[in-house]
Design a protein around this motif. Sequence first.
Motif, mmCIF file in Angstrom:
data_model
loop_
_atom_site.group_PDB
_atom_site.id
_atom_site.type_symbol
_atom_site.label_atom_id
_atom_site.label_comp_id
_atom_site.label_asym_id
_atom_site.label_seq_id
_atom_site.Cartn_x
_atom_site.Cartn_y
_atom_site.Cartn_z
ATOM 1 N N LEU A 115 -16.957 -52.788 13.216
ATOM 2 C CA LEU A 115 -17.927 -51.691 13.239
ATOM 3 C C LEU A 115 -17.271 -50.410 13.752
ATOM 4 N N CYS A 116 -16.381 -50.568 14.729
ATOM 5 C CA CYS A 116 -15.633 -49.410 15.227
ATOM 6 C C CYS A 116 -14.750 -48.831 14.132
ATOM 7 N N LEU A 117 -14.117 -49.702 13.346
ATOM 8 C CA LEU A 117 -13.227 -49.237 12.288
ATOM 9 C C LEU A 117 -13.972 -48.424 11.238
ATOM 10 N N ILE A 118 -15.198 -48.827 10.923
ATOM 11 C CA ILE A 118 -15.996 -48.054 9.959
ATOM 12 C C ILE A 118 -16.111 -46.611 10.434
ATOM 13 N N ASP A 119 -16.448 -46.433 11.711
ATOM 14 C CA ASP A 119 -16.611 -45.080 12.253
ATOM 15 C C ASP A 119 -15.298 -44.311 12.263
ATOM 16 N N ILE A 120 -14.197 -44.997 12.569
ATOM 17 C CA ILE A 120 -12.896 -44.328 12.623
ATOM 18 C C ILE A 120 -12.451 -43.900 11.227
ATOM 19 N N ALA A 121 -12.723 -44.743 10.229
ATOM 20 C CA ALA A 121 -12.237 -44.469 8.873
ATOM 21 C C ALA A 121 -13.058 -43.416 8.137
ATOM 22 N N TYR A 176 -11.638 -40.076 7.163
ATOM 23 C CA TYR A 176 -10.459 -40.150 6.291
ATOM 24 C C TYR A 176 -10.786 -40.825 4.960
ATOM 25 N N ARG A 177 -12.069 -40.910 4.637
ATOM 26 C CA ARG A 177 -12.460 -41.724 3.478
ATOM 27 C C ARG A 177 -11.868 -41.217 2.163
ATOM 28 N N ASP A 178 -11.488 -39.932 2.104
ATOM 29 C CA ASP A 178 -10.901 -39.424 0.857
ATOM 30 C C ASP A 178 -9.368 -39.529 0.859
ATOM 31 N N SER A 179 -8.799 -40.144 1.914
ATOM 32 C CA SER A 179 -7.334 -40.235 1.967
ATOM 33 C C SER A 179 -6.863 -41.519 2.646
ATOM 34 N N CYS A 180 -7.693 -42.567 2.615
ATOM 35 C CA CYS A 180 -7.323 -43.804 3.288
ATOM 36 C C CYS A 180 -7.649 -45.010 2.433
ATOM 37 N N LEU A 181 -7.187 -46.157 2.885
ATOM 38 C CA LEU A 181 -7.561 -47.448 2.311
ATOM 39 C C LEU A 181 -7.702 -48.427 3.474
ATOM 40 N N VAL A 182 -8.779 -49.212 3.454
ATOM 41 C CA VAL A 182 -8.924 -50.297 4.413
ATOM 42 C C VAL A 182 -8.510 -51.582 3.706
ATOM 43 N N GLY A 183 -7.448 -52.192 4.195
ATOM 44 C CA GLY A 183 -6.973 -53.458 3.637
ATOM 45 C C GLY A 183 -7.462 -54.619 4.479
ATOM 46 N N ASP A 196 -12.209 -61.669 2.303
ATOM 47 C CA ASP A 196 -13.396 -61.007 1.768
ATOM 48 C C ASP A 196 -14.630 -61.413 2.571
ATOM 49 N N GLY A 197 -15.666 -60.576 2.497
ATOM 50 C CA GLY A 197 -16.906 -60.895 3.192
ATOM 51 C C GLY A 197 -17.809 -59.687 3.294
ATOM 52 N N SER A 198 -18.828 -59.792 4.135
ATOM 53 C CA SER A 198 -19.836 -58.738 4.244
ATOM 54 C C SER A 198 -19.269 -57.445 4.821
ATOM 55 N N PHE A 199 -18.148 -57.530 5.550
ATOM 56 C CA PHE A 199 -17.536 -56.307 6.077
ATOM 57 C C PHE A 199 -17.093 -55.395 4.931
ATOM 58 N N ARG A 200 -16.554 -55.975 3.883
ATOM 59 C CA ARG A 200 -16.164 -55.172 2.714
ATOM 60 C C ARG A 200 -17.372 -54.410 2.162
ATOM 61 N N GLN A 206 -20.504 -49.351 1.302
ATOM 62 C CA GLN A 206 -21.737 -48.583 1.483
ATOM 63 C C GLN A 206 -21.466 -47.218 2.100
ATOM 64 N N GLN A 207 -20.390 -47.124 2.877
ATOM 65 C CA GLN A 207 -20.007 -45.854 3.498
ATOM 66 C C GLN A 207 -19.000 -45.068 2.663
ATOM 67 N N GLN A 208 -18.784 -45.523 1.415
ATOM 68 C CA GLN A 208 -17.833 -44.887 0.498
ATOM 69 C C GLN A 208 -16.414 -44.836 1.068
ATOM 70 N N ILE A 209 -16.064 -45.859 1.823
ATOM 71 C CA ILE A 209 -14.710 -45.981 2.369
ATOM 72 C C ILE A 209 -13.917 -46.903 1.448
ATOM 73 N N PRO A 210 -12.808 -46.447 0.880
ATOM 74 C CA PRO A 210 -12.017 -47.307 -0.018
ATOM 75 C C PRO A 210 -11.573 -48.581 0.689
ATOM 76 N N VAL A 211 -11.741 -49.716 0.033
ATOM 77 C CA VAL A 211 -11.413 -50.995 0.645
ATOM 78 C C VAL A 211 -10.852 -51.928 -0.412
ATOM 79 N N GLU A 212 -9.916 -52.772 0.002
ATOM 80 C CA GLU A 212 -9.321 -53.749 -0.898
ATOM 81 C C GLU A 212 -8.990 -55.011 -0.103
#
Length: 389
Positions: A26-32, A35-42, A46-50, A55-61
């Motif tokens: 949850l902390c990572l969502i706020d930190i990212a 930077y959502r237009d210039s980051c990727l969360v790896g 897989d799971g509900s965190f993805r 939902q927050q338009q944060i790129p994730v893979e």
Amino acid sequence: MKKFLGKKRMKILFLDQSGKPGGAELCLIDIAKPYRDSCLVGLFVDGSFRQLLEQQQIPVEVLATEAIKVRKESSLTQSLSSVTALLPLIAKVVQKARQYDLIYANTQKALVVGALASFLSRRPLVYHLHDILSTDHFSPTNLKVAVTLANRFASLVIANSKASQTAFLEAGGRSDIIDVVYNGFEPEVYQSDHSKSSQLKTQLELDGQFIVGHFSRLSPWKGQHILIETLTYCPKNVTAILVGDALFGEQDYVQQLHKQVAELGLEDRVKFLGFRSDIPQLMAICDLVAHTSTAPEPFGRVIVEAMLCGRPIVAAQSGGAIELIEPGINGFLVPPGKPDQLAEVINTCHNQPEYTLAIAQSAYEMARRRFQQTNIDRQIADLLARTFT
């Protein structure tokens, strides 16, 4: 918020081991978010965190093809065999990292992968420390691995509390690479509609009850069993709601909790609600929120969430909780593992509602000032700027 390397926007590869949203996630969502237009969360699984990230338009893979099996209590042999299993994941992270300016490891397993990927890709590493690095939480082997990798490869370690920072230093961590940044929050997220709260209380058949809420995954060190025992010292209308479920193979503990409830005859006074997404609404119906960890808590996200919901909080007197609560001013502290003393606080709140409300109001005002997300974002941006420019 912007951060530049020269004139280029900073690009960050965030790494996290979990597919489920714990406090670090949850902390990572706020930190990212900034930077959502210039980051990727790896993610390593897989799971509900993805889904929350999306939902927050944060790129994730999802980068791993199979779950990492090493746990905090793993032995040296298990840790070494895990490194071999990690090689395909490390190779993929190295490939991704070359497209970014830095690697930001958000968990311990992410640190292991991120450290090796940092070395191979020649990208700097940040480690966000959300744990108390001690044998209360980690095997000696994994404790040594975490500190060694951070010392050797991390340019910056961000601790989520002074308690986490102190444990890192006592375990042999370098003092010149670590700074403290508390978790951030958006206060408006925790505002609830009173009428909806009343409806929720009715739906849960809790009208007329003094509700003590416990919000955490169900795990022995989170201490749900302590709260259950505490009810035996409290008036009959004191009811506990346990929000959360087992995350890391701790189903045996869940069965123990149900058995404890039955043996104490508390079936009508303990409600297991499982994982819920409506945390602010559930906190709003509580007369008190209890935080009963038996080992030092790195930060205590639930403590601040309760404050922002305008609810009084009682917490175990150790770890990050001591940094968040001034007893009798913005909450209550009790020694860990003491049901009788926890009951004294519950009974005080039950019998003195005006006094308790004043403490909750003081906590709300403090939390709004101290943990505003925009201020936390600025602190992290300043640390990154100071470290990498």
